[in-house]
Design a protein around this motif. Sequence first.
Motif, PDB file in Angstrom:
ATOM      1  N   HIS A 134       0.866  -1.173   0.000  1.00  5.57           N
ATOM      2  CA  HIS A 134       0.000   0.000   0.000  1.00  5.57           C
ATOM      3  C   HIS A 134       0.898   1.216   0.000  1.00  5.57           C
ATOM      4  CE1 HIS A 134      -2.701   2.994   2.329  1.00  5.57           C
ATOM      5  NE2 HIS A 134      -2.771   3.200   1.022  1.00  5.57           N
ATOM      6  N   GLY A 135       0.745   2.023  -1.018  1.00  2.09           N
ATOM      7  CA  GLY A 135       1.546   3.230  -1.105  1.00  2.09           C
ATOM      8  C   GLY A 135       1.500   3.805  -2.499  1.00  2.09           C
ATOM      9  N   ASP A 136       2.367   4.777  -2.732  1.00  3.08           N
ATOM     10  CA  ASP A 136       2.452   5.416  -4.039  1.00  3.08           C
ATOM     11  C   ASP A 136       3.448   4.670  -4.913  1.00  3.08           C
ATOM     12  OD1 ASP A 136       0.642   7.321  -3.286  1.00  3.08           O
ATOM     13  OD2 ASP A 136       2.135   8.847  -2.790  1.00  3.08           O
ATOM     14  N   TRP A 137       3.089   4.534  -6.169  1.00  6.85           N
ATOM     15  CA  TRP A 137       3.979   3.933  -7.160  1.00  6.85           C
ATOM     16  C   TRP A 137       3.957   4.822  -8.393  1.00  6.85           C
ATOM     17  CZ3 TRP A 137       7.346   0.342  -6.002  1.00  6.85           C
ATOM     18  CH2 TRP A 137       8.055  -0.312  -7.030  1.00  6.85           C
ATOM     19  N   CYS A 138       5.114   5.033  -8.995  1.00 12.94           N
ATOM     20  CA  CYS A 138       5.226   5.991 -10.092  1.00 12.94           C
ATOM     21  C   CYS A 138       4.614   5.441 -11.374  1.00 12.94           C
ATOM     22  CB  CYS A 138       6.689   6.350 -10.338  1.00 12.94           C
ATOM     23  SG  CYS A 138       7.479   7.159  -8.926  1.00 12.94           S
ATOM     24  N   ALA A 139       3.760   6.229 -11.974  1.00 16.86           N
ATOM     25  CA  ALA A 139       3.137   5.877 -13.249  1.00 16.86           C
ATOM     26  C   ALA A 139       3.622   6.847 -14.314  1.00 16.86           C
ATOM     27  CB  ALA A 139       1.620   5.944 -13.138  1.00 16.86           C
ATOM     28  N   SER A 140       3.938   6.306 -15.483  1.00 16.70           N
ATOM     29  CA  SER A 140       4.432   7.129 -16.581  1.00 16.70           C
ATOM     30  C   SER A 140       3.271   7.768 -17.329  1.00 16.70           C
ATOM     31  CB  SER A 140       5.266   6.283 -17.554  1.00 16.70           C
ATOM     32  OG  SER A 140       6.415   5.780 -16.906  1.00 16.70           O
ATOM     33  N   ILE A 141       3.405   9.083 -17.565  1.00 14.01           N
ATOM     34  CA  ILE A 141       2.456   9.815 -18.397  1.00 14.01           C
ATOM     35  C   ILE A 141       3.293  10.629 -19.372  1.00 14.01           C
ATOM     36  CG2 ILE A 141       0.601  11.510 -18.480  1.00 14.01           C
ATOM     37  CD1 ILE A 141      -0.207  10.742 -15.732  1.00 14.01           C
ATOM     38  N   GLY A 142       3.444  10.087 -20.567  1.00 14.50           N
ATOM     39  CA  GLY A 142       4.346  10.712 -21.522  1.00 14.50           C
ATOM     40  C   GLY A 142       5.776  10.631 -21.018  1.00 14.50           C
ATOM     41  N   SER A 143       6.439  11.758 -20.961  1.00 13.54           N
ATOM     42  CA  SER A 143       7.818  11.805 -20.471  1.00 13.54           C
ATOM     43  C   SER A 143       7.896  12.119 -18.988  1.00 13.54           C
ATOM     44  CB  SER A 143       8.614  12.856 -21.258  1.00 13.54           C
ATOM     45  OG  SER A 143       8.012  14.142 -21.115  1.00 13.54           O
ATOM     46  N   SER A 144       6.767  12.148 -18.317  1.00 13.94           N
ATOM     47  CA  SER A 144       6.721  12.489 -16.900  1.00 13.94           C
ATOM     48  C   SER A 144       6.193  11.308 -16.097  1.00 13.94           C
ATOM     49  CB  SER A 144       5.826  13.708 -16.692  1.00 13.94           C
ATOM     50  OG  SER A 144       5.794  14.094 -15.333  1.00 13.94           O
ATOM     51  N   GLU A 145       6.256  11.420 -14.769  1.00 17.64           N
ATOM     52  CA  GLU A 145       5.711  10.411 -13.865  1.00 17.64           C
ATOM     53  C   GLU A 145       4.889  11.097 -12.793  1.00 17.64           C
ATOM     54  OE1 GLU A 145       9.151   6.931 -13.862  1.00 17.64           O
ATOM     55  OE2 GLU A 145       9.172   8.474 -12.295  1.00 17.64           O
ATOM     56  N   ILE A 146       3.901  10.379 -12.288  1.00 18.81           N
ATOM     57  CA  ILE A 146       3.145  10.851 -11.139  1.00 18.81           C
ATOM     58  C   ILE A 146       2.957   9.694 -10.168  1.00 18.81           C
ATOM     59  CG2 ILE A 146       1.895  12.637 -12.402  1.00 18.81           C
ATOM     60  CD1 ILE A 146      -0.535  10.756 -12.408  1.00 18.81           C
ATOM     61  N   PRO A 147       2.862   9.973  -8.866  1.00 19.51           N
ATOM     62  CA  PRO A 147       2.619   8.904  -7.891  1.00 19.51           C
ATOM     63  C   PRO A 147       1.152   8.522  -7.850  1.00 19.51           C
ATOM     64  CG  PRO A 147       2.870  11.005  -6.766  1.00 19.51           C
ATOM     65  CD  PRO A 147       3.090  11.286  -8.224  1.00 19.51           C
ATOM     66  N   ILE A 148       0.895   7.219  -7.946  1.00 17.16           N
ATOM     67  CA  ILE A 148      -0.466   6.690  -7.900  1.00 17.16           C
ATOM     68  C   ILE A 148      -0.582   5.786  -6.677  1.00 17.16           C
ATOM     69  CG2 ILE A 148      -2.175   5.269  -9.089  1.00 17.16           C
ATOM     70  CD1 ILE A 148      -1.678   7.877 -10.493  1.00 17.16           C
ATOM     71  N   GLU A 149      -1.589   5.996  -5.867  1.00 23.74           N
ATOM     72  CA  GLU A 149      -1.806   5.169  -4.685  1.00 23.74           C
ATOM     73  C   GLU A 149      -2.443   3.843  -5.112  1.00 23.74           C
ATOM     74  OE1 GLU A 149      -3.860   5.438  -0.250  1.00 23.74           O
ATOM     75  OE2 GLU A 149      -4.745   6.534  -1.935  1.00 23.74           O
ATOM     76  N   ILE A 150      -1.839   2.727  -4.676  1.00 20.76           N
ATOM     77  CA  ILE A 150      -2.372   1.406  -5.013  1.00 20.76           C
ATOM     78  C   ILE A 150      -2.413   0.538  -3.764  1.00 20.76           C
ATOM     79  CG2 ILE A 150      -1.759   1.375  -7.458  1.00 20.76           C
ATOM     80  CD1 ILE A 150       0.798  -0.122  -6.743  1.00 20.76           C
ATOM     81  N   HIS A 151      -3.331  -0.434  -3.772  1.00 15.31           N
ATOM     82  CA  HIS A 151      -3.476  -1.431  -2.715  1.00 15.31           C
ATOM     83  C   HIS A 151      -3.415  -2.802  -3.383  1.00 15.31           C
ATOM     84  CE1 HIS A 151      -5.645   2.196  -1.373  1.00 15.31           C
ATOM     85  NE2 HIS A 151      -5.297   1.864  -0.140  1.00 15.31           N
ATOM     86  N   VAL A 152      -2.363  -3.561  -3.139  1.00 17.15           N
ATOM     87  CA  VAL A 152      -2.133  -4.808  -3.858  1.00 17.15           C
ATOM     88  C   VAL A 152      -1.780  -5.926  -2.880  1.00 17.15           C
ATOM     89  CG1 VAL A 152      -0.943  -5.926  -5.769  1.00 17.15           C
ATOM     90  CG2 VAL A 152      -1.141  -3.434  -5.732  1.00 17.15           C
ATOM     91  N   ALA A 153      -2.568  -6.988  -2.870  1.00 17.84           N
ATOM     92  CA  ALA A 153      -2.197  -8.231  -2.192  1.00 17.84           C
ATOM     93  C   ALA A 153      -1.551  -9.136  -3.222  1.00 17.84           C
ATOM     94  CB  ALA A 153      -3.434  -8.898  -1.599  1.00 17.84           C
ATOM     95  N   TYR A 154      -0.456  -9.811  -2.856  1.00 22.62           N
ATOM     96  CA  TYR A 154       0.274 -10.554  -3.880  1.00 22.62           C
ATOM     97  C   TYR A 154       0.838 -11.859  -3.341  1.00 22.62           C
ATOM     98  CZ  TYR A 154       4.407  -8.412  -1.685  1.00 22.62           C
ATOM     99  OH  TYR A 154       5.380  -8.011  -0.787  1.00 22.62           O
ATOM    100  N   VAL A 155       1.236 -12.720  -4.299  1.00 18.67           N
ATOM    101  CA  VAL A 155       1.834 -14.014  -3.981  1.00 18.67           C
ATOM    102  C   VAL A 155       3.025 -14.238  -4.895  1.00 18.67           C
ATOM    103  CG1 VAL A 155       0.357 -15.278  -5.599  1.00 18.67           C
ATOM    104  CG2 VAL A 155       1.365 -16.494  -3.663  1.00 18.67           C
ATOM    105  N   TYR A 156       4.014 -14.966  -4.384  1.00 16.75           N
ATOM    106  CA  TYR A 156       5.125 -15.432  -5.204  1.00 16.75           C
ATOM    107  C   TYR A 156       5.606 -16.748  -4.624  1.00 16.75           C
ATOM    108  CZ  TYR A 156       8.124 -13.554  -1.457  1.00 16.75           C
ATOM    109  OH  TYR A 156       8.715 -13.292  -0.239  1.00 16.75           O
ATOM    110  N   ASP A 157       6.328 -17.501  -5.432  1.00 17.14           N
ATOM    111  CA  ASP A 157       6.831 -18.791  -4.977  1.00 17.14           C
ATOM    112  C   ASP A 157       8.090 -18.577  -4.151  1.00 17.14           C
ATOM    113  OD1 ASP A 157       6.415 -21.897  -5.714  1.00 17.14           O
ATOM    114  OD2 ASP A 157       8.540 -21.465  -5.467  1.00 17.14           O
ATOM    115  N   GLY A 158       8.123 -19.224  -2.978  1.00 17.52           N
ATOM    116  CA  GLY A 158       9.212 -18.973  -2.047  1.00 17.52           C
ATOM    117  C   GLY A 158      10.570 -19.380  -2.548  1.00 17.52           C
ATOM    118  N   ASP A 159      10.661 -20.465  -3.325  1.00 14.74           N
ATOM    119  CA  ASP A 159      11.971 -20.912  -3.809  1.00 14.74           C
ATOM    120  C   ASP A 159      12.096 -20.844  -5.322  1.00 14.74           C
ATOM    121  OD1 ASP A 159      10.424 -22.999  -4.688  1.00 14.74           O
ATOM    122  OD2 ASP A 159      11.319 -24.514  -3.380  1.00 14.74           O
ATOM    123  N   GLY A 160      11.070 -20.343  -6.003  1.00 17.56           N
ATOM    124  CA  GLY A 160      11.138 -20.165  -7.448  1.00 17.56           C
ATOM    125  C   GLY A 160      11.035 -21.432  -8.252  1.00 17.56           C
TER     126      GLY A 160
END
Length: 837
Positions: free
Chosen positions: A275-301
């Motif tokens: 949960h926080g701001d993540w930079c999003a590209s808009i043309g040659s500029s960026e703006i911070p976008i607030e997102i809420h993401v629950a995620y999963v990944y494999d522990g050993d790949g």
Amino acid sequence: MFSSLPAPKGRWCIFCCALFLTLPSNLLSDDPGLRDPDLFGKTTRLQRAPVIDGSFVLNIGRLQMNITNWGFVGSLPKSRYPMADVPSAQYPSGSGIEYLYAAGLWVGAKMNGIPVVTTGYPETEFYPDNDPRDVLYLTYEGDPRGGSLPGPADDDGDGLVDEDFLNGYDDDGDGRIDEDFAAIGKQMFSCQFYDNLPQSQTVWPEHEPLGIRVRQKSFQWGEEEFQDYIGIRYTIENVGNRFLTEVYVGIYADLDAGPRGYGSYHLDDQVGFFHGDWCASIGSSEIPIEIHVAYVYDGDGDGGLTTSYFGIVLLGHSTDPNGANGLPYYPSTMFNAFKTFRGLAPFINGGDATNDYERYDVLSARQTDANTEVTGDYRILLSCGPFYYLAPGGSFFVDFAFVGGDCLDDMLDHATTAKMVWEGIWYDLDGDNSTGVDGRESPLIGPLENFDPDPCDDVDELLDVFKNDTIWANNDCFVELRRYVWPTTCYRKTGLDRTSYATGMFGKEHQLHWVTESAPAAPNLRLVPRDGAVEVYWDNLSEITPDPISMMHDFEGYQIWRADDWHRPAGTTERTGPRHELWSLLETGDLLNGVLPDRGFEYPESEGGWVYTPLEDLKDREEYFVNFELSLMTYPLDTVPCPPGLTAEICDTLEGMLRWKLGFEGGKRYYRYIDKNAKNGLPYFYAVASYDHNFLRGDPYEPNRYNSPSSNFLFTRARSDAQGSDAYVGKEVYVVPNPVTDAAMEPWSLKPNNSDVTGLKCEFRNLPECRCTIRIYTVSADLVQVIHHDGSGGVGTAEWNLLSRNGQNVTSGVYIFCVTPDSNEFPKTIGKFVIIR
């Protein structure tokens, strides 16, 4: 996964008894690695509306997902459901790497102060009606029934917009069905389901319904920048007669990361929350976008196989600046909770919630669990709320996205892109240029005291607004400051003024979600396999569909793709397509307008173009054209009857072309490309992907957005032609390969699945152009298998999966085949072949 869930008292025990008493034996698993969920118990109770066959997979992006119409998404991999073979949440597409077992919608509320929760998974308390219309429906941007703002959105001309939800019913009572709805993305599935039907309490006797209907839209785009996420909208409506208060909505997900071929790939996962701001590209500029993401990944790949991340993003929901209808008044997303569950612990010790009191507790408790540090089998809950009340007849929507990425940062990039597309654009809905100006997008209704309508304009105003008077205010000032004014690590352009970022400017007071510039709509596609060739047909839908934002016709060209060397990895099918790396570009054709490569395609095939003219080899071709055209001019609203000797496809094509020539509604132009390098028997995918161009001072300038080949593909195999009776040669009927060996079959071998248990085949080629029966014998004259083939349509190839009549794999040896035609015009043919196992 579900096998690790605790066994709730009462309900679970009752279900288990019903499960083993009623479940068909062929669906029960004798493999402890196959974990069939408790929703299996309704298999014999519900026969019609629930879609369980895996026929609705969002499959045009790098993330592919099975969609159902009864409260959850995912395919339940390794269960015995028919949908278990299709992607659950497979990323990247065609890889066989899954990240989800199932994810269900949860809706909780208080009725008379008592908490009640309806779940889509693990207890399946949502169901479609048994009416056969309550299934899933497919649509796409460009569907003439699915126009949406900012373009023409009143598809039926009745003065209303998107009033007829895509569900097979006449929702607006005008005598027409599904004639005016809003299509989102290049592929969209639509359905509806309820929590108060008799089925719910038949399967779950303790279920207390909220009395809600959920209308679900799930959708995806085909362009490269949008390929890594899937959007889903739940519109929740109170169709009962009870007042619901303190309503919360969430997604409960059983997250499992790993290859389908691994027996226990679900046991070594890690889950987390960002949960926080993540930079999003808009043309040659960026703006911070607030997102809420629950995620999963494999522990050993998994030894380098499972290296991606998969997330669930809470995007937003209905709001109202005055808090009307129980909706939150603040424009930001009301994230509420992220909870993790693991193992068999009781609820009080961190295990799964097993009754409505516990489920409402986890939905409503405002908390965020820490990211996991120990691998395991995890379930998560991501929730939002409260919606203060939901009165009978009231409704609101909640939007999520499922997103994949090659690493955590890549996944967060794609989550941010999804959030930007969800935010869409602002639009002048009321046609009043005095509303939605100077950054003030929200109408607030008095009484208000000492109210500053715009804290962002550096002008102190403390106004009193009388009761029922309206003042326009900058209700999202905090969001604007956070993105464009306050310090950030994102790279911003300097010198921005408010007109560059404020909402409520230039009379645009209404937000349109899920609107973005995109590549042209994919054309309708058809494949015709031939002997050593494949004919690819498509229409001009891409050319006549304007961009959804600019409303300009910016089509530039087509790319024709082919994918080879596909062997159906676990979790893939002919409908879900190949890995991205298997596609190769065959040809490009574009408009002659100065935009490279400038390879014109709008010529007849005889002149090197792709414009298709049907019936080229027919002697009476012009007579057919004249008669079709005369019929259309006389009865323009009717479909022209198809004359004997022509296929339905040819008649449909001919009518569309002539409607196009005459300028009638429904007219189309058709194109054809012939791949003459296809080898008989091999599996191929073909795609026709469209792309558009940019404009410079009103003129086409350069290529812009490209659809990927996965946005529009079909599967086929080239095959031998059937032999006609006038030139039939029995010796030309033979088996390929011969001898039949694993090495010889390897180019067309496929991974076995529930519907094709061997994945192997040999082919009988050059069969007679009639119905015939192929009998296969051992040299001892034992009948091994019988194959019925219809060659009357010109197909001269029949396949055999090397199984006997008893379902057993055949052994090595010499085999005899006998082809017995149904027509007396052909002789009986006998041949032999060898199998070496």
